[in-house]
Design a protein around this motif. Structure first.
Motif, PDB file in Angstrom:
ATOM      1  N   TYR A  67       1.154  -1.344  -0.315  1.00 13.82           N
ATOM      2  CA  TYR A  67      -0.466  -0.238   0.140  1.00 13.82           C
ATOM      3  C   TYR A  67       1.165   1.448   0.349  1.00 13.82           C
ATOM      4  N   PHE A  68       1.941   1.072   0.638  1.00 19.40           N
ATOM      5  CA  PHE A  68       2.752   2.497   1.148  1.00 19.40           C
ATOM      6  C   PHE A  68       3.446   2.871  -0.553  1.00 19.40           C
ATOM      7  N   ILE A  69       3.900   1.614  -1.319  1.00 16.92           N
ATOM      8  CA  ILE A  69       4.566   1.466  -2.569  1.00 16.92           C
ATOM      9  C   ILE A  69       3.838   2.728  -3.272  1.00 16.92           C
ATOM     10  N   GLU A  70       2.533   1.883  -3.183  1.00 19.84           N
ATOM     11  CA  GLU A  70       1.574   2.072  -4.208  1.00 19.84           C
ATOM     12  C   GLU A  70       1.202   3.698  -4.165  1.00 19.84           C
ATOM     13  N   GLN A  71       0.653   3.789  -2.858  1.00 23.08           N
ATOM     14  CA  GLN A  71       0.443   5.593  -2.222  1.00 23.08           C
ATOM     15  C   GLN A  71       1.520   6.273  -2.909  1.00 23.08           C
ATOM     16  N   ALA A  72       2.962   5.714  -2.398  1.00 22.96           N
ATOM     17  CA  ALA A  72       4.052   6.878  -3.072  1.00 22.96           C
ATOM     18  C   ALA A  72       4.087   7.127  -3.849  1.00 22.96           C
ATOM     19  N   LYS A  73       3.466   6.294  -5.016  1.00 17.18           N
ATOM     20  CA  LYS A  73       3.941   6.606  -6.727  1.00 17.18           C
ATOM     21  C   LYS A  73       2.660   7.127  -6.956  1.00 17.18           C
ATOM     22  N   ALA A  74       1.439   7.174  -6.592  1.00 21.03           N
ATOM     23  CA  ALA A  74       0.090   7.675  -6.982  1.00 21.03           C
ATOM     24  C   ALA A  74       0.566   9.147  -6.388  1.00 21.03           C
ATOM     25  N   THR A  75       0.996   9.803  -5.558  1.00 23.86           N
ATOM     26  CA  THR A  75       0.463  10.847  -4.878  1.00 23.86           C
ATOM     27  C   THR A  75       2.140  11.852  -4.722  1.00 23.86           C
ATOM     28  N   GLN A  76       3.358  10.887  -4.950  1.00 25.73           N
ATOM     29  CA  GLN A  76       4.763  11.244  -5.694  1.00 25.73           C
ATOM     30  C   GLN A  76       5.047  12.226  -4.443  1.00 25.73           C
ATOM     31  N   GLN A  77       4.416  11.432  -2.737  1.00 26.54           N
ATOM     32  CA  GLN A  77       5.636  12.096  -1.354  1.00 26.54           C
ATOM     33  C   GLN A  77       5.144  10.646  -0.840  1.00 26.54           C
ATOM     34  N   VAL A  78       5.662  10.810   0.365  1.00 30.67           N
ATOM     35  CA  VAL A  78       6.082   9.919   1.309  1.00 30.67           C
ATOM     36  C   VAL A  78       5.991  10.778   2.932  1.00 30.67           C
ATOM     37  N   TRP A  79       5.636   9.954   4.166  1.00 30.74           N
ATOM     38  CA  TRP A  79       4.893  11.148   5.216  1.00 30.74           C
ATOM     39  C   TRP A  79       6.784  10.582   5.841  1.00 30.74           C
ATOM     40  N   SER A  80       7.014  11.519   6.645  1.00 27.64           N
ATOM     41  CA  SER A  80       7.936  11.114   8.131  1.00 27.64           C
ATOM     42  C   SER A  80       7.416  11.936   8.926  1.00 27.64           C
ATOM     43  N   LEU A  81       8.000  11.922  10.372  1.00 27.79           N
ATOM     44  CA  LEU A  81       7.865  12.535  11.040  1.00 27.79           C
ATOM     45  C   LEU A  81       9.242  13.492  11.898  1.00 27.79           C
ATOM     46  N   SER A  82       9.040  14.682  11.992  1.00 23.74           N
ATOM     47  CA  SER A  82       9.793  16.025  12.248  1.00 23.74           C
ATOM     48  C   SER A  82       9.669  16.214  13.476  1.00 23.74           C
ATOM     49  N   ASN A  83      10.764  16.926  13.987  1.00 16.06           N
ATOM     50  CA  ASN A  83      10.459  18.357  15.000  1.00 16.06           C
ATOM     51  C   ASN A  83      12.134  19.236  14.965  1.00 16.06           C
ATOM     52  N   GLU A  84      11.839  19.741  15.886  1.00 17.25           N
ATOM     53  CA  GLU A  84      12.942  21.182  15.658  1.00 17.25           C
ATOM     54  C   GLU A  84      14.514  20.199  15.235  1.00 17.25           C
ATOM     55  N   GLU A  85      14.788  19.149  15.948  1.00 19.82           N
ATOM     56  CA  GLU A  85      15.965  18.348  15.763  1.00 19.82           C
ATOM     57  C   GLU A  85      16.010  17.394  14.047  1.00 19.82           C
ATOM     58  N   GLY A  86      14.994  17.554  14.009  1.00 25.22           N
ATOM     59  CA  GLY A  86      15.368  16.850  11.855  1.00 25.22           C
ATOM     60  C   GLY A  86      14.573  15.389  11.863  1.00 25.22           C
ATOM     61  N   PHE A  87      14.047  14.807  11.062  1.00 26.04           N
ATOM     62  CA  PHE A  87      13.576  13.677  10.757  1.00 26.04           C
ATOM     63  C   PHE A  87      13.473  12.672  12.174  1.00 26.04           C
ATOM     64  N   VAL A  88      12.975  11.937  12.826  1.00 24.63           N
ATOM     65  CA  VAL A  88      12.758  11.216  13.327  1.00 24.63           C
ATOM     66  C   VAL A  88      13.070   9.753  13.305  1.00 24.63           C
TER      67      VAL A  88
END
Length: 123
Positions: A23-44
């Motif tokens: 599902y992740f691969i399918e969505q990444a290709k369809a939306t042309q983006q992935v999501w991660s979590l970040s705070n002031e120190e950078g990505f988790v």
């Protein structure tokens, strides 16, 4: 792109790792983006038995479910698929950092290497 119902979201979260990876691969290709979590120190990053790991999700809502407790200062951040493929994955591969793809609330996610994801996203 059809919006997922709450039932579909819950169903995905309890699906096997391999289905969430697909599902992740399918969505990444369809939306042309992935999501991660970040705070002031950078990505988790999280530590696993296999070493450091970065987490990615198919959308902001799934990512935000992790922004609690230790990560309540984090925000879901979109990363373009192009940046993910050309900058993140080569860097993660060089640093031997694994990727937890679409972890669910039980801390279960498909641990993939950057090389595996590069191949899957190229298909």
């Amino acid at each position: 792109m059809t919006e997922l119902s709450m039932d579909q979201r819950v169903q995905l979260l309890v699906s096997p790792d391999s289905e969430r990876l697909g599902y992740f691969i399918e969505q990444a290709k369809a939306t042309q983006q992935v999501w991660s979590l970040s705070n002031e120190e950078g990505f988790v990053m999280v530590e696993t038995d296999d070493g450091d790991c970065v987490m990615v999700w198919p959308d902001a809502e799934f990512a935000s479910q992790w922004a609690i407790e230790d990560w309540d200062d984090c925000e879901p951040v979109a990363v373009s698929l192009e940046t993910f493929k050309t900058e993140w994955l080569p860097s993660l591969a060089a640093d031997k950092i694994t990727v937890a793809v679409f972890p669910n609330i039980e801390d279960e996610g498909k641990l993939s290497t950057a090389e595996e994801l590069t191949t899957l996203l190229a298909e």
